[in-house]
Design a protein around this motif. Sequence first.
Motif, mmCIF file in Angstrom:
data_model
loop_
_atom_site.group_PDB
_atom_site.id
_atom_site.type_symbol
_atom_site.label_atom_id
_atom_site.label_comp_id
_atom_site.label_asym_id
_atom_site.label_seq_id
_atom_site.Cartn_x
_atom_site.Cartn_y
_atom_site.Cartn_z
ATOM 1 N N PHE A 206 22.488 40.095 41.583
ATOM 2 C CA PHE A 206 24.386 39.807 41.757
ATOM 3 C C PHE A 206 24.514 39.203 40.262
ATOM 4 C CE2 PHE A 206 23.718 37.956 46.286
ATOM 5 C CZ PHE A 206 24.441 40.096 46.584
ATOM 6 N N MET A 207 23.374 38.390 39.417
ATOM 7 C CA MET A 207 24.619 37.636 38.336
ATOM 8 C C MET A 207 25.266 39.334 37.409
ATOM 9 S SD MET A 207 23.902 35.012 38.066
ATOM 10 C CE MET A 207 24.060 34.381 37.054
ATOM 11 N N LYS A 215 30.664 46.389 36.471
ATOM 12 C CA LYS A 215 29.852 45.703 37.570
ATOM 13 C C LYS A 215 31.095 45.038 38.523
ATOM 14 C CE LYS A 215 25.150 47.398 36.315
ATOM 15 N NZ LYS A 215 24.111 46.648 36.170
ATOM 16 N N ASN A 216 31.674 44.770 38.165
ATOM 17 C CA ASN A 216 32.599 43.195 38.890
ATOM 18 C C ASN A 216 32.687 44.318 40.723
ATOM 19 O OD1 ASN A 216 33.810 41.681 36.272
ATOM 20 N ND2 ASN A 216 31.853 41.735 36.813
ATOM 21 N N TRP A 217 32.835 45.128 40.585
ATOM 22 C CA TRP A 217 33.932 45.498 42.169
ATOM 23 C C TRP A 217 32.337 45.990 42.377
ATOM 24 C CZ3 TRP A 217 31.640 49.987 44.069
ATOM 25 C CH2 TRP A 217 30.888 50.573 42.612
ATOM 26 N N LEU A 221 32.303 37.623 47.195
ATOM 27 C CA LEU A 221 32.004 36.916 48.231
ATOM 28 C C LEU A 221 31.373 36.373 49.245
ATOM 29 C CD1 LEU A 221 32.392 33.766 47.286
ATOM 30 C CD2 LEU A 221 33.979 33.477 48.816
ATOM 31 N N GLY A 222 31.410 37.545 50.470
ATOM 32 C CA GLY A 222 30.743 37.585 51.262
ATOM 33 C C GLY A 222 29.422 37.999 51.113
ATOM 34 N N ASP A 223 28.831 38.899 50.020
ATOM 35 C CA ASP A 223 27.159 39.401 49.770
ATOM 36 C C ASP A 223 26.582 37.429 49.834
ATOM 37 O OD1 ASP A 223 28.445 41.459 49.759
ATOM 38 O OD2 ASP A 223 28.377 41.851 47.413
ATOM 39 N N ALA A 224 26.663 36.662 48.526
ATOM 40 C CA ALA A 224 26.924 35.674 48.290
ATOM 41 C C ALA A 224 26.315 34.809 49.522
ATOM 42 C CB ALA A 224 27.479 34.166 46.877
ATOM 43 N N LYS A 225 27.559 34.519 50.596
ATOM 44 C CA LYS A 225 27.162 34.252 51.134
ATOM 45 C C LYS A 225 26.309 34.291 52.447
ATOM 46 C CE LYS A 225 31.680 32.071 52.374
ATOM 47 N NZ LYS A 225 33.244 31.522 52.591
ATOM 48 N N GLU A 226 25.803 35.805 52.437
ATOM 49 C CA GLU A 226 25.069 36.001 52.912
ATOM 50 C C GLU A 226 23.265 35.607 52.730
ATOM 51 O OE1 GLU A 226 25.378 37.661 56.739
ATOM 52 O OE2 GLU A 226 26.780 36.783 55.771
#
Length: 307
Positions: A206-207, A215-217, A221-226
Motif C-alpha cells: 500500500f505504501m 501506482k496511485n491509481w 480509500l476502501g482498501d485501507a478501511k478493510e
Amino acid sequence: MSTIMPQREALARARRLAAAYRVSDGRTFRLKDIDPRDTGAIASREQASGWLERGIARLSELQEKMYAQDCWSLLLIFQAMDAAGKDGTIKHVMSGINPQGCQVYSFKAPSSEDLDHDFLWRTSRCLPERGRIGIFNRSYYEEVLVVRVHPEILDSQRLPPALVTKRIWDERFADITAFERYATRNGIVIRKFFLHVSRAEQKRRFMSRLEQPAKNWKFSLGDAKEREHWREYMRAYEDMVRRTSSPQAPWYVVPADNKWFTRLVVGAAVIDAMEDMALAFPVVSRAKRKELRAVKVALEREGRSSR
C-alpha cells in the motif's frame, strides 16, 4: 526418451510443489499453519524464474491440446486480500496462453441486475466453454467473505426476510459446494487459489502505491478501511477453505509475500490439473485423411500448372 524424461521430472516437481499448499479436505485446516513468507525449498528467485518460464511453455502446449480436444474446460478462481498479487499472478502465469482460449472475469460490487438474481447467477453465466480456460478474479466466494464481514450488505440483496437466518452462511457453503460438484460432473475442472499475504506485506505494498505516482491509481480509500477488519477476514477465509475444500475442487492456500513464489505455485497447480486431463489432439478419421490427401494433391497440381 531425452525429451520425455525432462517432462516427467518437471511434472513430478510441479506436483510436489503444488501438493504442499493443496487443501482437499478442510476439516483440519488452520490458516495459522501457512506462513505467507514461505518459499518452500526453492533456492532462489532466479531458480523460480527458470522453472516458471518452462512451466509457461508447457501450459501453452496443454492449452492448445485442450482447445483442439474441445472436451474439458478449466476454471481458475482467485481470492485474496487487496494487494496480494492476484492481477500480477494471472498476468504472469497465463502469459503464454492463446487469448482465444482464455476468458478472464473480474467480479466487483454487484449491479442492480445481479441483485435481482440469486447470488450464483452472475458467475454461473461466465463459466468457461469446453476447450477453454476461465479465470475468476474474485468470485461467488465474495458472498461468504466480504458479505460475511459486512452482513449489512445482505439488505441490498432483497432476500425474503424469512430466508435470512443465522444459518445463511452454512446454507451458502452448501450451495457453493453443490454448484462446484455439478460443474465438475459436467467437465469443468475447478482449481481455487487463496493468495495469503501478511498484514505487514500488504501495508508495504500500500505504501508503495501511495509513494509512487505511477501506482496511485491502484489505491483506494476502501482498501485501507478493510484493513480494520483483518481478523474478521482471516476467520472468514479460514472457514471458507474449511467448508468448501474437496478433492474435485481443492483450494490452494498460497504464500503471497513473495510474488515470484506465488506465481510459481499457481503455475505448478495449473499444470498439474491440466496434465490429469489426458489432453491430446483429436484423431483424424480415415475419411477425413482421404479428404486431406485429395486437397493436398489438388494444391500440388495447382502449383505445377502455374509454372
